[in-house]
Design a protein around this motif. Structure first.
Motif, short mmCIF file in Angstrom:
data_model
loop_
_atom_site.label_atom_id
_atom_site.label_comp_id
_atom_site.label_asym_id
_atom_site.label_seq_id
_atom_site.Cartn_x
_atom_site.Cartn_y
_atom_site.Cartn_z
N PHE A 57 23.24 67.59 -42.98
CA PHE A 57 23.03 66.52 -43.96
C PHE A 57 21.61 66.54 -44.50
CE2 PHE A 57 23.82 61.72 -44.75
CZ PHE A 57 24.07 62.00 -46.08
N ILE A 73 25.82 57.69 -50.09
CA ILE A 73 25.39 58.82 -49.27
C ILE A 73 24.14 58.46 -48.48
CG2 ILE A 73 24.46 61.16 -49.38
CD1 ILE A 73 26.41 61.55 -51.80
N VAL A 89 25.63 67.81 -37.45
CA VAL A 89 26.03 67.12 -38.67
C VAL A 89 24.79 66.57 -39.38
CG1 VAL A 89 27.17 65.03 -39.57
CG2 VAL A 89 28.38 66.54 -38.00
N LEU A 90 23.90 65.97 -38.60
CA LEU A 90 22.68 65.43 -39.18
C LEU A 90 21.82 66.54 -39.78
CD1 LEU A 90 20.89 62.95 -39.64
CD2 LEU A 90 19.85 63.40 -37.41
N GLN A 128 26.93 65.70 -33.36
CA GLN A 128 26.21 64.71 -34.16
C GLN A 128 24.88 65.26 -34.66
OE1 GLN A 128 27.25 61.75 -35.30
NE2 GLN A 128 29.23 62.17 -34.36
N HIS A 161 24.04 57.62 -39.67
CA HIS A 161 23.97 58.77 -38.76
C HIS A 161 22.63 58.83 -38.04
CE1 HIS A 161 27.66 60.20 -40.63
NE2 HIS A 161 27.73 61.10 -39.69
N ALA A 217 25.20 56.31 -45.62
CA ALA A 217 25.81 57.12 -44.57
C ALA A 217 24.74 57.84 -43.77
CB ALA A 217 26.78 58.14 -45.19
N PHE A 218 23.70 58.32 -44.46
CA PHE A 218 22.59 58.99 -43.78
C PHE A 218 21.90 58.05 -42.80
CE2 PHE A 218 18.04 60.31 -43.81
CZ PHE A 218 18.21 61.53 -43.16
N SER A 271 33.03 59.06 -44.11
CA SER A 271 32.75 58.50 -42.78
C SER A 271 32.50 57.00 -42.83
CB SER A 271 31.54 59.21 -42.16
OG SER A 271 30.35 58.90 -42.87
N MET A 299 30.23 62.72 -45.76
CA MET A 299 29.37 61.58 -45.43
C MET A 299 29.93 60.29 -46.00
SD MET A 299 26.89 62.52 -43.51
CE MET A 299 28.04 63.64 -42.75
N VAL A 303 29.64 68.37 -48.14
CA VAL A 303 28.89 67.60 -47.14
C VAL A 303 28.76 66.16 -47.59
CG1 VAL A 303 26.66 67.30 -46.01
CG2 VAL A 303 27.60 69.59 -46.28
#
Length: 348
Positions: free
Chosen positions: A135, A157, A131-132, A128, A164, A160-161, A276, A273, A269
């Motif tokens: 991102f 997006i 991934v962050l 995680q 996360h 999604a950010f 997800s 995102m 990427v």
């Protein structure tokens, strides 16, 4: 694999075939065939290699976390874990089946249940965070271009950010502010109790307390194994870079030489995102739409765009299902105990 999972896998494959049939409805089949025949197989092989390479790197992460006091997991058993994860991630909403499937795979390889849970927790937290990190790097270098060209998707997006970030903040709160987190969750459940019966509220409270207690206990292993965590973070970063580069090699196989590897990875990427956010397994529908929208400017020929989407989707989604299904039929090697070398006794 249960009957329900088999049905889910079949449904996702049929749904995917339906989407591709719909996308190809207006294409000239002769042009499609000619495009396929002109594929550069070396670039296509490279796309397959980086996809498999990402699973190989992930298996090293699993193997490293499992190693403890001379016990080692064979590469075969470790490689089976990400493949099984792929299968169950891809047939369950929000990839919810991947964690339990990995737990079973590790236990089948002889890893004790409690330790397997600890390994998967460390792997999940590291993943995680990486991934962050990817991102954030993507947003810094590519969001302006994306926002100016694809406004609505840019909003998805950003959403999604935020999701996360919330996940990471929740993990950190449990790890470093355990008591505060329990009080905050209890307050939220109490507020939600206005809309549910007391019995349901109590059930939620018990479930969340159990999950928080379990996560906190396991998070102590993270703090005690910082060296492994740093190494796993580096490997996971490499794993993600390999995965994000897949569409670049697919596009190059169609003779599209004007592309930038960095730009393509940034777009991938973004797609991950967006996907997800979709509750449908694998983000089916949303993934294909996002790919077409983001890559349409790079692939002007309709037949090439649809075929690149098909190959990309096969490599990053359906191949994982196929490999995971095969992995289920393989008996994993058991944990091996590597004994330390015996010390020579002093001579009399």
């Amino acid at each position: 694999m249960s009957r329900t999972n088999k049905i889910a896998a079949a449904v996702m494959v049929l749904l995917g075939l339906g989407i591709f049939a719909f996308e190809m409805r207006n294409l000239n089949l002769q042009v499609v065939w000619h495009t396929l025949m002109s594929l550069n197989l070396w670039w296509l092989a490279a796309s397959l290699a980086v996809m498999i390479g990402s699973w190989v790197v992930e298996s090293f992460v699993v193997r490293m976390f499992v190693e403890h006091e001379g016990e080692r997991l064979s590469f075969k058993a470790a490689f089976r874990v990400p493949l099984v994860e792929q299968l169950f991630n891809n047939i369950t909403p929000f990839a919810s089946g991947g964690q339990p499937a990995q737990l079973v795979a590790l236990m089948q390889a002889g890893v004790e249940a409690g330790r397997a849970s600890s390994v998967l927790l460390m792997k999940f937290v590291v993943y995680q965070f990486m991934v962050l990190l990817n991102f954030v790097i993507t947003l810094v270098f590519g969001f302006h271009q994306l926002a100016t060209r694809f406004g609505p998707l840019a909003l998805l997006i950003v959403f999604a950010f935020v999701i996360h970030i919330a996940v990471i903040v929740g993990l950190l709160l449990v790890m470093y502010q355990y008591k505060f987190t329990k009080k905050m969750v209890a307050l939220l459940i109490k507020l939600a109790g206005v809309f549910v019966k007391p019995a349901r509220q109590q059930q939620w409270q018990q479930t969340m307390d159990q999950k928080i207690d379990s996560f906190y206990a396991e998070s102590l292993h993270l703090k005690q194994n910082r060296g492994k965590v740093y190494k796993a973070a580096l490997l996971t970063f490499v794993q993600l870079l390999l995965y994000y580069s897949v569409p670049y090699f697919v596009l190059r196989s169609f003779g599209l030489a004007h592309l930038s590897l960095i730009e393509v990875m940034i777009l991938h990427v973004m797609i991950v995102m967006i996907v997800s956010l979709f509750p449908i397994p694998g983000g089916t529908g949303g993934a294909e739409y996002s790919f077409k929208t983001l890559f349409a400017a790079y692939v002007p020929v309709a037949s090439q765009l649809v075929l690149t989407m098909l190959l990309w989707r096969f490599l990053t989604y359906y191949l994982g299902m196929l490999m995971g299904g095969l992995a289920l039929g393989v008996t994993p090697g058991r944990m091996a105990q590597t004994l330390p070398p015996e010390k020579n006794e002093p001579s009399a």
